[in-house]
Design a protein around this motif. Structure first.
Motif, short mmCIF file in Angstrom:
data_model
loop_
_atom_site.label_atom_id
_atom_site.label_comp_id
_atom_site.label_asym_id
_atom_site.label_seq_id
_atom_site.Cartn_x
_atom_site.Cartn_y
_atom_site.Cartn_z
N ASP A 1 0.85 -1.19 0.00
CA ASP A 1 0.00 0.00 0.00
C ASP A 1 0.88 1.24 0.00
O ASP A 1 2.10 1.16 0.00
CB ASP A 1 -0.97 -0.01 1.19
CG ASP A 1 -0.25 -0.08 2.53
OD1 ASP A 1 0.99 0.10 2.56
OD2 ASP A 1 -0.91 -0.32 3.54
N ASN A 2 0.29 2.40 0.00
CA ASN A 2 1.06 3.64 -0.06
C ASN A 2 1.28 4.27 1.31
O ASN A 2 1.54 5.46 1.40
CB ASN A 2 0.36 4.64 -0.98
CG ASN A 2 0.61 4.30 -2.43
OD1 ASN A 2 1.61 3.68 -2.76
ND2 ASN A 2 -0.30 4.69 -3.30
N ASN A 3 1.18 3.51 2.37
CA ASN A 3 1.37 4.04 3.72
C ASN A 3 2.83 3.92 4.13
O ASN A 3 3.18 3.13 4.99
CB ASN A 3 0.47 3.30 4.72
CG ASN A 3 -0.98 3.52 4.43
OD1 ASN A 3 -1.36 4.59 3.99
ND2 ASN A 3 -1.80 2.52 4.66
N CYS A 4 3.67 4.69 3.50
CA CYS A 4 5.09 4.65 3.82
C CYS A 4 5.72 6.01 3.52
O CYS A 4 5.05 6.95 3.12
CB CYS A 4 5.78 3.54 3.05
SG CYS A 4 5.54 3.62 1.28
N VAL A 5 7.00 6.09 3.71
CA VAL A 5 7.72 7.31 3.41
C VAL A 5 8.56 7.10 2.16
O VAL A 5 8.86 5.98 1.78
CB VAL A 5 8.62 7.75 4.59
CG1 VAL A 5 7.80 8.08 5.81
CG2 VAL A 5 9.66 6.71 4.91
N GLU A 6 8.92 8.22 1.55
CA GLU A 6 9.85 8.20 0.42
C GLU A 6 11.06 9.02 0.81
O GLU A 6 10.96 9.98 1.57
CB GLU A 6 9.19 8.81 -0.81
CG GLU A 6 8.02 8.00 -1.32
CD GLU A 6 7.33 8.63 -2.50
OE1 GLU A 6 6.95 7.89 -3.41
OE2 GLU A 6 7.16 9.87 -2.51
N VAL A 7 12.21 8.62 0.28
CA VAL A 7 13.47 9.26 0.62
C VAL A 7 14.16 9.71 -0.66
O VAL A 7 14.15 9.00 -1.66
CB VAL A 7 14.38 8.28 1.39
CG1 VAL A 7 15.73 8.90 1.71
CG2 VAL A 7 13.71 7.79 2.65
N ALA A 8 14.75 10.90 -0.62
CA ALA A 8 15.57 11.40 -1.73
C ALA A 8 16.98 11.61 -1.21
O ALA A 8 17.21 12.44 -0.33
CB ALA A 8 15.02 12.71 -2.28
N THR A 9 17.92 10.82 -1.72
CA THR A 9 19.31 10.91 -1.27
C THR A 9 20.22 11.59 -2.29
O THR A 9 21.42 11.64 -2.08
CB THR A 9 19.86 9.51 -0.94
OG1 THR A 9 19.72 8.67 -2.09
CG2 THR A 9 19.12 8.88 0.23
N ASP B 1 5.97 11.96 2.98
CA ASP B 1 4.90 10.98 3.07
C ASP B 1 4.49 10.59 1.66
O ASP B 1 4.14 11.45 0.84
CB ASP B 1 3.73 11.62 3.81
CG ASP B 1 2.57 10.68 4.06
OD1 ASP B 1 2.48 9.62 3.40
OD2 ASP B 1 1.73 11.01 4.91
N SER B 2 4.49 9.30 1.37
CA SER B 2 4.16 8.85 0.02
C SER B 2 2.71 9.15 -0.36
O SER B 2 2.40 9.25 -1.54
CB SER B 2 4.42 7.35 -0.13
OG SER B 2 3.56 6.61 0.72
N LYS B 3 1.83 9.31 0.63
CA LYS B 3 0.43 9.61 0.33
C LYS B 3 0.23 11.08 -0.02
O LYS B 3 -0.81 11.45 -0.53
CB LYS B 3 -0.45 9.28 1.55
CG LYS B 3 -0.51 7.81 1.88
CD LYS B 3 -1.45 7.50 3.04
CE LYS B 3 -1.23 8.28 4.28
NZ LYS B 3 -0.03 8.10 5.06
N PRO C 1 4.62 18.56 2.88
CA PRO C 1 5.89 18.97 3.47
C PRO C 1 6.97 17.90 3.36
O PRO C 1 6.67 16.70 3.26
CB PRO C 1 5.53 19.23 4.94
CG PRO C 1 4.28 18.47 5.18
CD PRO C 1 3.57 18.40 3.88
N VAL C 2 8.20 18.35 3.37
CA VAL C 2 9.37 17.47 3.30
C VAL C 2 10.26 17.77 4.49
O VAL C 2 10.54 18.93 4.80
CB VAL C 2 10.15 17.71 1.99
CG1 VAL C 2 11.44 16.91 1.98
CG2 VAL C 2 9.30 17.37 0.79
N LEU C 3 10.69 16.73 5.18
CA LEU C 3 11.69 16.87 6.23
C LEU C 3 13.05 16.70 5.57
O LEU C 3 13.23 15.85 4.70
CB LEU C 3 11.51 15.79 7.30
CG LEU C 3 10.18 15.79 8.04
CD1 LEU C 3 10.11 14.57 8.96
CD2 LEU C 3 10.02 17.06 8.85
N THR C 4 14.02 17.50 5.99
CA THR C 4 15.37 17.35 5.46
C THR C 4 16.33 17.07 6.62
O THR C 4 16.16 17.60 7.71
CB THR C 4 15.84 18.59 4.68
OG1 THR C 4 15.75 19.74 5.50
CG2 THR C 4 15.02 18.78 3.41
N PHE C 5 17.30 16.23 6.33
CA PHE C 5 18.27 15.81 7.34
C PHE C 5 19.68 15.95 6.78
O PHE C 5 19.90 15.79 5.58
CB PHE C 5 18.05 14.35 7.73
CG PHE C 5 16.70 14.12 8.36
CD1 PHE C 5 16.52 14.27 9.72
CD2 PHE C 5 15.61 13.76 7.58
CE1 PHE C 5 15.28 14.06 10.29
CE2 PHE C 5 14.36 13.55 8.14
CZ PHE C 5 14.20 13.70 9.52
#
Length: 60
Positions: free
Chosen positions: A17-25, A35-37, A42-46
């Motif tokens: 399902d689409n209940n997950c996160v996506e990451v851009a490295t 949030d994939s949904k 918003p996007v969190l950056t680390f």
């Protein structure tokens, strides 16, 4: 933070399902998490070093 060109990916361990996160490295000096949904939301950056420590930590 400029997110144009971010290559978003889901974890290979995510559910079907689409209940997950996506990451851009591929961002300069940051790792993006969203949030994939809600890809336009918003996007969190680390800091990349902090992200590597987080990912390498053993599961609890």
């Amino acid at each position: 933070m400029e997110l144009t060109g971010a290559a978003w990916r889901k974890s290979s361990r995510s559910a079907q399902d689409n209940n997950c996160v996506e990451v851009a490295t591929n961002l300069a000096g940051a790792v993006g998490v969203r949030d994939s949904k809600d890809p336009a939301g918003p996007v969190l950056t680390f800091d990349p070093c902090a992200w590597r420590v987080f990912v390498a930590a053993p599961p609890r």
